[in-house]
Design a protein around this motif. Structure first.
Motif, mmCIF file in Angstrom:
data_model
loop_
_atom_site.group_PDB
_atom_site.id
_atom_site.type_symbol
_atom_site.label_atom_id
_atom_site.label_comp_id
_atom_site.label_asym_id
_atom_site.label_seq_id
_atom_site.Cartn_x
_atom_site.Cartn_y
_atom_site.Cartn_z
ATOM 1 N N GLN A 147 -5.699 -3.367 -2.572
ATOM 2 C CA GLN A 147 -6.845 -2.721 -3.220
ATOM 3 C C GLN A 147 -8.153 -3.320 -2.707
ATOM 4 O O GLN A 147 -9.096 -2.593 -2.379
ATOM 5 C CB GLN A 147 -6.750 -2.877 -4.742
ATOM 6 C CG GLN A 147 -7.845 -2.164 -5.510
ATOM 7 C CD GLN A 147 -7.656 -0.670 -5.536
ATOM 8 O OE1 GLN A 147 -6.522 -0.185 -5.612
ATOM 9 N NE2 GLN A 147 -8.735 0.084 -5.479
ATOM 10 N N ALA A 148 -8.221 -4.623 -2.629
ATOM 11 C CA ALA A 148 -9.433 -5.286 -2.136
ATOM 12 C C ALA A 148 -9.699 -4.908 -0.681
ATOM 13 O O ALA A 148 -10.847 -4.649 -0.299
ATOM 14 C CB ALA A 148 -9.309 -6.804 -2.279
ATOM 15 N N THR A 149 -8.643 -4.838 0.114
ATOM 16 C CA THR A 149 -8.782 -4.481 1.530
ATOM 17 C C THR A 149 -9.323 -3.072 1.682
ATOM 18 O O THR A 149 -10.264 -2.832 2.445
ATOM 19 C CB THR A 149 -7.426 -4.622 2.252
ATOM 20 O OG1 THR A 149 -6.989 -5.972 2.138
ATOM 21 C CG2 THR A 149 -7.521 -4.230 3.711
ATOM 22 N N LEU A 150 -8.746 -2.120 0.937
ATOM 23 C CA LEU A 150 -9.176 -0.725 1.061
ATOM 24 C C LEU A 150 -10.530 -0.474 0.411
ATOM 25 O O LEU A 150 -11.254 0.423 0.843
ATOM 26 C CB LEU A 150 -8.117 0.206 0.475
ATOM 27 C CG LEU A 150 -6.762 0.174 1.173
ATOM 28 C CD1 LEU A 150 -5.817 1.179 0.530
ATOM 29 C CD2 LEU A 150 -6.898 0.427 2.669
ATOM 30 N N THR A 151 -10.868 -1.254 -0.591
ATOM 31 C CA THR A 151 -12.194 -1.127 -1.195
ATOM 32 C C THR A 151 -13.254 -1.586 -0.195
ATOM 33 O O THR A 151 -14.293 -0.949 -0.038
ATOM 34 C CB THR A 151 -12.279 -1.944 -2.497
ATOM 35 O OG1 THR A 151 -11.310 -1.422 -3.418
ATOM 36 C CG2 THR A 151 -13.662 -1.842 -3.129
ATOM 37 N N ALA A 152 -12.975 -2.680 0.492
ATOM 38 C CA ALA A 152 -13.922 -3.207 1.487
ATOM 39 C C ALA A 152 -13.961 -2.342 2.740
ATOM 40 O O ALA A 152 -15.010 -2.203 3.366
ATOM 41 C CB ALA A 152 -13.550 -4.643 1.858
ATOM 42 N N ASN A 153 -12.814 -1.757 3.107
ATOM 43 C CA ASN A 153 -12.729 -0.957 4.320
ATOM 44 C C ASN A 153 -11.796 0.220 4.084
ATOM 45 O O ASN A 153 -10.594 0.124 4.352
ATOM 46 C CB ASN A 153 -12.232 -1.811 5.496
ATOM 47 C CG ASN A 153 -12.147 -1.030 6.784
ATOM 48 O OD1 ASN A 153 -12.558 0.127 6.878
ATOM 49 N ND2 ASN A 153 -11.602 -1.663 7.817
ATOM 50 N N PRO A 154 -12.321 1.339 3.567
ATOM 51 C CA PRO A 154 -11.470 2.499 3.270
ATOM 52 C C PRO A 154 -10.713 3.033 4.477
ATOM 53 O O PRO A 154 -9.697 3.694 4.321
ATOM 54 C CB PRO A 154 -12.462 3.542 2.745
ATOM 55 C CG PRO A 154 -13.647 2.762 2.292
ATOM 56 C CD PRO A 154 -13.712 1.557 3.180
ATOM 57 N N ASP A 155 -11.200 2.742 5.674
ATOM 58 C CA ASP A 155 -10.562 3.234 6.895
ATOM 59 C C ASP A 155 -9.761 2.154 7.612
ATOM 60 O O ASP A 155 -9.532 2.249 8.831
ATOM 61 C CB ASP A 155 -11.630 3.806 7.837
ATOM 62 C CG ASP A 155 -12.338 5.000 7.225
ATOM 63 O OD1 ASP A 155 -11.654 5.866 6.644
ATOM 64 O OD2 ASP A 155 -13.585 5.058 7.309
ATOM 65 N N ALA A 156 -9.321 1.146 6.887
ATOM 66 C CA ALA A 156 -8.568 0.043 7.493
ATOM 67 C C ALA A 156 -7.362 0.584 8.258
ATOM 68 O O ALA A 156 -6.637 1.455 7.773
ATOM 69 C CB ALA A 156 -8.107 -0.942 6.422
ATOM 70 N N LYS A 157 -7.182 0.064 9.435
ATOM 71 C CA LYS A 157 -6.030 0.427 10.269
ATOM 72 C C LYS A 157 -4.819 -0.382 9.793
ATOM 73 O O LYS A 157 -4.957 -1.384 9.112
ATOM 74 C CB LYS A 157 -6.312 0.113 11.739
ATOM 75 C CG LYS A 157 -7.565 0.750 12.280
ATOM 76 C CD LYS A 157 -7.398 2.234 12.439
ATOM 77 C CE LYS A 157 -8.636 2.849 13.068
ATOM 78 N NZ LYS A 157 -9.151 3.966 12.350
ATOM 79 N N GLU A 158 -3.636 0.064 10.202
ATOM 80 C CA GLU A 158 -2.419 -0.628 9.765
ATOM 81 C C GLU A 158 -2.430 -2.101 10.146
ATOM 82 O O GLU A 158 -2.014 -2.954 9.373
ATOM 83 C CB GLU A 158 -1.162 0.045 10.308
ATOM 84 C CG GLU A 158 0.083 -0.635 9.773
ATOM 85 C CD GLU A 158 1.356 0.137 9.989
ATOM 86 O OE1 GLU A 158 2.403 -0.520 10.033
ATOM 87 O OE2 GLU A 158 1.308 1.371 10.104
ATOM 88 N N VAL A 159 -2.929 -2.420 11.330
ATOM 89 C CA VAL A 159 -2.967 -3.818 11.753
ATOM 90 C C VAL A 159 -3.851 -4.636 10.803
ATOM 91 O O VAL A 159 -3.525 -5.785 10.485
ATOM 92 C CB VAL A 159 -3.415 -3.955 13.235
ATOM 93 C CG1 VAL A 159 -4.867 -3.534 13.432
ATOM 94 C CG2 VAL A 159 -3.177 -5.365 13.728
ATOM 95 N N GLU A 160 -4.939 -4.054 10.321
ATOM 96 C CA GLU A 160 -5.822 -4.766 9.385
ATOM 97 C C GLU A 160 -5.142 -4.947 8.031
ATOM 98 O O GLU A 160 -5.285 -5.993 7.390
ATOM 99 C CB GLU A 160 -7.137 -4.003 9.227
ATOM 100 C CG GLU A 160 -7.946 -3.946 10.511
ATOM 101 C CD GLU A 160 -9.069 -2.934 10.451
ATOM 102 O OE1 GLU A 160 -10.224 -3.361 10.615
ATOM 103 O OE2 GLU A 160 -8.781 -1.730 10.237
ATOM 104 N N ILE A 161 -4.409 -3.943 7.602
ATOM 105 C CA ILE A 161 -3.674 -4.033 6.339
ATOM 106 C C ILE A 161 -2.601 -5.112 6.449
ATOM 107 O O ILE A 161 -2.442 -5.949 5.560
ATOM 108 C CB ILE A 161 -3.068 -2.666 5.949
ATOM 109 C CG1 ILE A 161 -4.197 -1.672 5.633
ATOM 110 C CG2 ILE A 161 -2.099 -2.810 4.785
ATOM 111 C CD1 ILE A 161 -3.748 -0.231 5.514
ATOM 112 N N ARG A 162 -1.874 -5.118 7.552
ATOM 113 C CA ARG A 162 -0.844 -6.144 7.768
ATOM 114 C C ARG A 162 -1.451 -7.546 7.773
ATOM 115 O O ARG A 162 -0.894 -8.475 7.204
ATOM 116 C CB ARG A 162 -0.092 -5.896 9.070
ATOM 117 C CG ARG A 162 0.881 -4.745 9.009
ATOM 118 C CD ARG A 162 1.484 -4.493 10.393
ATOM 119 N NE ARG A 162 2.410 -3.397 10.379
ATOM 120 C CZ ARG A 162 3.742 -3.540 10.398
ATOM 121 N NH1 ARG A 162 4.264 -4.739 10.430
ATOM 122 N NH2 ARG A 162 4.514 -2.484 10.383
#
Length: 159
Positions: free
Chosen positions: A110-125
């Protein structure tokens, strides 16, 4: 001495000692048991919550450091009757097995997607590297996060 903070949108006053880890305040004083005690050393991520939108390890964060700040736990993402996008996605993808790490995973995602709604899979990982899981549902967890990302993006576009 009381410490004022906002938890899941509600102003609260915690009475615990200011050096008490936030995790204990959430669980023992406020009755919010979503964040889990895993290692107590900040190495597993089970206790992850958001403070002012940033993912933090609540087992390492003294109560004093969150005074006047906004804390969000997995309980703040939605309710049983109306789960939020991240919760709905984890349910739809059957991403939880034992469920112990899942609240921390959800909060970090949630924090990752809030900061970057377009996060790529590598960023999520990369974001999830702080959260350990032994159940083997990693691919379902990633699918759930991508599903939540799509839902959150669509809701923003519709608004």
């Amino acid at each position: 001495m009381a410490t004022g903070l906002t938890v899941n949108g509600e102003a609260v006053e915690a009475r615990s000692d200011p050096d008490t880890p936030l995790l204990y305040v959430l669980r023992d004083e406020l009755g919010l048991n979503g964040a889990k005690y895993g290692c107590g050393l900040g190495q597993c991520g089970s206790c992850t919550v958001m403070v002012d939108g940033e993912a933090v390890l609540s087992c390492l964060m003294p109560l004093l450091t969150v005074e006047g700040r906004e804390v969000t736990t997995v309980e703040g993402l939605g309710t049983l009757e109306e789960p939020g996008p991240m919760q709905r996605a984890f349910i739809a993808e059957n991403a939880a097995q034992c469920g112990y790490c899942i609240p921390g995973m959800m909060m970090r995602a949630q924090a990752t997607l809030t900061a970057n709604p377009d996060a790529k899979e590598v960023e999520i990982r990369q974001a999830l590297e702080y959260n350990l899981c032994r159940c083997g549902t990693h691919m379902r967890i990633l699918r759930a996060i991508r599903r939540a990302q799509d839902e959150m993006r669509n809701a923003t576009e519709e608004a």
